[in-house]
Design a protein around this motif. Sequence first.
Motif, PDB file in Angstrom:
ATOM      1  N   LEU A 201       0.765  -1.224   0.054  1.00  0.00           N
ATOM      2  CA  LEU A 201       0.055  -0.045  -0.010  1.00  0.00           C
ATOM      3  C   LEU A 201       1.082   1.381   0.017  1.00  0.00           C
ATOM      4  CD1 LEU A 201      -2.773  -0.969   2.473  1.00  0.00           C
ATOM      5  CD2 LEU A 201      -2.975  -0.607   0.000  1.00  0.00           C
ATOM      6  N   GLY A 202       2.050   0.938   0.114  1.00  0.00           N
ATOM      7  CA  GLY A 202       3.083   2.243  -0.194  1.00  0.00           C
ATOM      8  C   GLY A 202       3.272   2.810   1.359  1.00  0.00           C
ATOM      9  N   ALA A 203       2.498   2.275   2.378  1.00  0.00           N
ATOM     10  CA  ALA A 203       2.882   2.589   3.913  1.00  0.00           C
ATOM     11  C   ALA A 203       4.109   2.189   4.341  1.00  0.00           C
ATOM     12  CB  ALA A 203       1.526   2.177   4.575  1.00  0.00           C
ATOM     13  N   ILE A 204       4.464   2.930   5.642  1.00  0.00           N
ATOM     14  CA  ILE A 204       5.841   2.538   6.262  1.00  0.00           C
ATOM     15  C   ILE A 204       5.652   1.854   7.687  1.00  0.00           C
ATOM     16  CG2 ILE A 204       7.790   3.393   7.328  1.00  0.00           C
ATOM     17  CD1 ILE A 204       7.122   5.947   5.238  1.00  0.00           C
ATOM     18  N   PRO A 205       5.938   0.647   7.390  1.00  0.00           N
ATOM     19  CA  PRO A 205       5.843  -0.185   8.710  1.00  0.00           C
ATOM     20  C   PRO A 205       6.816   0.362   9.824  1.00  0.00           C
ATOM     21  CG  PRO A 205       7.024  -1.632   6.989  1.00  0.00           C
ATOM     22  CD  PRO A 205       6.652  -0.151   6.414  1.00  0.00           C
ATOM     23  N   LYS A 206       6.303   0.203  11.065  1.00  0.00           N
ATOM     24  CA  LYS A 206       7.110   0.718  12.094  1.00  0.00           C
ATOM     25  C   LYS A 206       6.924  -0.218  13.220  1.00  0.00           C
ATOM     26  CE  LYS A 206       8.962   4.825  11.442  1.00  0.00           C
ATOM     27  NZ  LYS A 206      10.062   4.990  11.340  1.00  0.00           N
ATOM     28  N   LEU A 207       8.171  -1.198  13.305  1.00  0.00           N
ATOM     29  CA  LEU A 207       8.302  -2.205  14.007  1.00  0.00           C
ATOM     30  C   LEU A 207       8.580  -2.116  15.260  1.00  0.00           C
ATOM     31  CD1 LEU A 207       9.550  -4.362  11.105  1.00  0.00           C
ATOM     32  CD2 LEU A 207       7.523  -5.017  12.241  1.00  0.00           C
ATOM     33  N   VAL A 208       7.444  -2.900  16.251  1.00  0.00           N
ATOM     34  CA  VAL A 208       8.080  -3.072  17.722  1.00  0.00           C
ATOM     35  C   VAL A 208       8.241  -4.557  18.366  1.00  0.00           C
ATOM     36  CG1 VAL A 208       7.162  -2.420  20.066  1.00  0.00           C
ATOM     37  CG2 VAL A 208       6.736  -0.571  18.293  1.00  0.00           C
ATOM     38  N   ARG A 209       9.047  -4.613  19.056  1.00  0.00           N
ATOM     39  CA  ARG A 209       9.206  -6.078  19.089  1.00  0.00           C
ATOM     40  C   ARG A 209       9.059  -6.769  20.649  1.00  0.00           C
ATOM     41  NH1 ARG A 209      14.766  -8.845  16.624  1.00  0.00           N
ATOM     42  NH2 ARG A 209      13.749  -8.201  14.857  1.00  0.00           N
ATOM     43  N   LEU A 210       8.221  -7.482  20.695  1.00  0.00           N
ATOM     44  CA  LEU A 210       8.010  -8.245  22.056  1.00  0.00           C
ATOM     45  C   LEU A 210       9.117  -9.195  22.234  1.00  0.00           C
ATOM     46  CD1 LEU A 210       4.120  -9.299  21.881  1.00  0.00           C
ATOM     47  CD2 LEU A 210       5.426  -6.994  22.540  1.00  0.00           C
ATOM     48  N   SER A 211       9.601  -9.364  23.602  1.00  0.00           N
ATOM     49  CA  SER A 211      10.624 -10.310  23.689  1.00  0.00           C
ATOM     50  C   SER A 211      10.192 -11.330  24.463  1.00  0.00           C
ATOM     51  CB  SER A 211      11.665  -9.560  24.635  1.00  0.00           C
ATOM     52  OG  SER A 211      12.021  -8.479  23.707  1.00  0.00           O
ATOM     53  N   PRO A 212      10.820 -12.769  24.093  1.00  0.00           N
ATOM     54  CA  PRO A 212      10.592 -13.845  24.906  1.00  0.00           C
ATOM     55  C   PRO A 212      11.232 -13.934  25.962  1.00  0.00           C
ATOM     56  CG  PRO A 212      11.784 -14.465  22.940  1.00  0.00           C
ATOM     57  CD  PRO A 212      11.233 -12.809  22.768  1.00  0.00           C
ATOM     58  N   PRO A 213      10.907 -14.743  27.115  1.00  0.00           N
ATOM     59  CA  PRO A 213       9.612 -15.514  27.211  1.00  0.00           C
ATOM     60  C   PRO A 213       8.386 -14.883  27.377  1.00  0.00           C
ATOM     61  CG  PRO A 213      11.025 -15.817  29.230  1.00  0.00           C
ATOM     62  CD  PRO A 213      11.698 -14.777  28.216  1.00  0.00           C
ATOM     63  N   GLU A 214       8.378 -13.640  28.170  1.00  0.00           N
ATOM     64  CA  GLU A 214       7.286 -12.920  28.451  1.00  0.00           C
ATOM     65  C   GLU A 214       6.350 -12.366  27.538  1.00  0.00           C
ATOM     66  OE1 GLU A 214       6.308 -13.472  31.425  1.00  0.00           O
ATOM     67  OE2 GLU A 214       8.055 -14.742  32.199  1.00  0.00           O
ATOM     68  N   TRP A 215       7.041 -11.916  26.448  1.00  0.00           N
ATOM     69  CA  TRP A 215       6.305 -11.159  25.435  1.00  0.00           C
ATOM     70  C   TRP A 215       5.461  -9.956  25.985  1.00  0.00           C
ATOM     71  CZ3 TRP A 215       8.189 -13.604  21.219  1.00  0.00           C
ATOM     72  CH2 TRP A 215       8.407 -14.918  21.272  1.00  0.00           C
ATOM     73  N   ALA A 216       6.166  -9.465  26.963  1.00  0.00           N
ATOM     74  CA  ALA A 216       5.671  -8.158  27.485  1.00  0.00           C
ATOM     75  C   ALA A 216       5.497  -6.981  26.630  1.00  0.00           C
ATOM     76  CB  ALA A 216       6.328  -7.920  28.824  1.00  0.00           C
ATOM     77  N   LEU A 217       4.792  -6.091  26.770  1.00  0.00           N
ATOM     78  CA  LEU A 217       4.646  -4.813  25.521  1.00  0.00           C
ATOM     79  C   LEU A 217       5.771  -4.039  26.296  1.00  0.00           C
ATOM     80  CD1 LEU A 217       2.945  -3.834  23.210  1.00  0.00           C
ATOM     81  CD2 LEU A 217       1.743  -2.544  25.327  1.00  0.00           C
ATOM     82  N   PRO A 218       6.740  -3.555  25.189  1.00  0.00           N
ATOM     83  CA  PRO A 218       7.913  -2.310  25.706  1.00  0.00           C
ATOM     84  C   PRO A 218       7.124  -1.130  25.460  1.00  0.00           C
ATOM     85  CG  PRO A 218       8.273  -3.579  23.439  1.00  0.00           C
ATOM     86  CD  PRO A 218       7.056  -4.147  24.069  1.00  0.00           C
ATOM     87  N   ARG A 219       6.621  -0.640  26.485  1.00  0.00           N
ATOM     88  CA  ARG A 219       5.770   0.474  26.418  1.00  0.00           C
ATOM     89  C   ARG A 219       6.583   1.694  26.091  1.00  0.00           C
ATOM     90  NH1 ARG A 219       1.066  -0.058  30.941  1.00  0.00           N
ATOM     91  NH2 ARG A 219       1.119  -2.244  30.674  1.00  0.00           N
ATOM     92  N   ALA A 220       7.694   1.870  26.426  1.00  0.00           N
ATOM     93  CA  ALA A 220       8.569   3.069  25.858  1.00  0.00           C
ATOM     94  C   ALA A 220       8.652   2.903  24.285  1.00  0.00           C
ATOM     95  CB  ALA A 220       9.938   3.296  26.661  1.00  0.00           C
ATOM     96  N   GLU A 221       8.937   1.701  23.905  1.00  0.00           N
ATOM     97  CA  GLU A 221       9.242   1.707  22.468  1.00  0.00           C
ATOM     98  C   GLU A 221       8.127   1.847  21.528  1.00  0.00           C
ATOM     99  OE1 GLU A 221      11.424  -2.148  21.547  1.00  0.00           O
ATOM    100  OE2 GLU A 221      12.547  -1.824  23.640  1.00  0.00           O
ATOM    101  N   LEU A 222       6.991   1.269  22.199  1.00  0.00           N
ATOM    102  CA  LEU A 222       5.905   1.457  21.467  1.00  0.00           C
ATOM    103  C   LEU A 222       5.420   2.654  21.358  1.00  0.00           C
ATOM    104  CD1 LEU A 222       3.385  -0.170  20.088  1.00  0.00           C
ATOM    105  CD2 LEU A 222       2.244   0.049  22.291  1.00  0.00           C
ATOM    106  N   ALA A 223       5.717   3.625  22.432  1.00  0.00           N
ATOM    107  CA  ALA A 223       5.126   5.013  22.429  1.00  0.00           C
ATOM    108  C   ALA A 223       6.098   5.795  21.449  1.00  0.00           C
ATOM    109  CB  ALA A 223       5.612   5.562  23.762  1.00  0.00           C
ATOM    110  N   ALA A 224       7.662   5.411  21.161  1.00  0.00           N
ATOM    111  CA  ALA A 224       8.226   6.031  20.467  1.00  0.00           C
ATOM    112  C   ALA A 224       8.111   5.553  18.884  1.00  0.00           C
ATOM    113  CB  ALA A 224       9.868   5.616  20.663  1.00  0.00           C
TER     114      ALA A 224
END
Length: 407
Positions: free
Chosen positions: A148-171
């Motif tokens: 679609l010509g859009a730009i993906p901004k990837l945020v990675r969850l880390s195993p084993p907890e797969w917790a949401l990295p809030r600061a990275e998501l906000a950034a």
Amino acid sequence: MSRLAWTSRVFIIRARQMKPQNELLSGIGTTIFTVMSALASQHGAVNLGQGFPDYDGPADVIHAAAAALLDGRNQYPPMSGVPELRQAAAHHNKRFYGIEADPNAEVVVTSGATEAITACLMAVLNPGDECVLIEPLYDTYLPVVRLLGAIPKLVRLSPPEWALPRAELAAAFGPKTKALLLNTPMNPTGKVFTQDELSFIAGLLEQHDCYAICDEVYEHLTFDGAKHIPLMTLPGMRERCMRVGSAGKTFSLTGWKIGYITADRSIAPNVAKAHQNLTFTTAPNLQRGVAVGLMKDDAYFNGLSTHLQAKRDKLGSGLARLGFDVLPTKGSYFITTDFRPLGFNGDDVAFCQTLTEEAKVTAIPVTAFYATEDAPSHYARFAFCKGDAVIEEALTRMEAWLVKRRG
Ligand code: PMP
Ligand code: GLN
């Protein structure tokens, strides 16, 4: 010159004369699910790779679809879906989540969640818009966002907890962000996003005035009392979210490819126009079968997760007994395992290939769910939506393989 050489020379000359095809599609391979299923059948392996049940869906749903073929309503159905299914989807929203949706203006039926997700992305993204994606991610998301010509901004969850990295998501959010794609319960991690995580996400969506595409295909497949919460139910999210469900998962009928989207009346028309240009309509008899399914009683929906939880436990405890490090799974069809404790030297692709060829059991390498090479490469995903005898056979085969390797 042999005929083969001649033919290939002609082919090369032709290929040279032709303009390059779509770069993005030329640059990606066949989906890992197809690749691993083909490898499984080539080697006679028990296929715990591609996520499809090896048992049939509910008989009343199948009979309703079969009967619907015979009553003369086999021409194009309404573009947004047959009225029965739109009403059933609206009713299902209210019954399980308290979401009020107008079946005539806020539900769109598609050919599977795959089409639904594409239609939702098409509905809101313009070229140059940014779309936040959470890794590990389902394999259609990234190519579609890019097409679609859009730009993906990837945020990675880390195993084993797969917790949401809030600061990275906000950034990852900024002035160009248009949308977030959220998958809960999540494939392949089995993570079910918590109310607290969803509140944080909702805050970002409001702050940056963004839409959310909510891939909730595993909405009814949660375990240990974990509750699926649609992002759409959070304050301020009703108008921002496009909620996607799939009959494939909810009724164990993955071949039917019936998806349903709930979206505010301000977004649904664009979603419908995307659908209009992708497939236009979806098989009417299958839609009518799914309408019967969505109206089934609570015992059906409760039974679905109880039944799958027992399978998760059977496969999970078996894999742990064999020496895998088994990561927790609260939802979906899948268990992620760390295979390093088995002493295997090689990455996940090598592991899954060797397991298929030697143990005759197929799993999916988890790097397939990442965009870049720096993904963790010591995880294999196993599907447990299989008959008990099939799960037992897979465990027996892997045990024999491990004994042989160690011997
Ligand atoms: N999203 C996720 C997370 C999935 O695992 C799948 C696979 N079934 C889909 C979407 C696609 O669903 P469907 O088969 O209804 O297109
Ligand atoms: N969703 C399924 C999985 O994750 C596969 C669907 C497909 O093969 N496209 O295994």
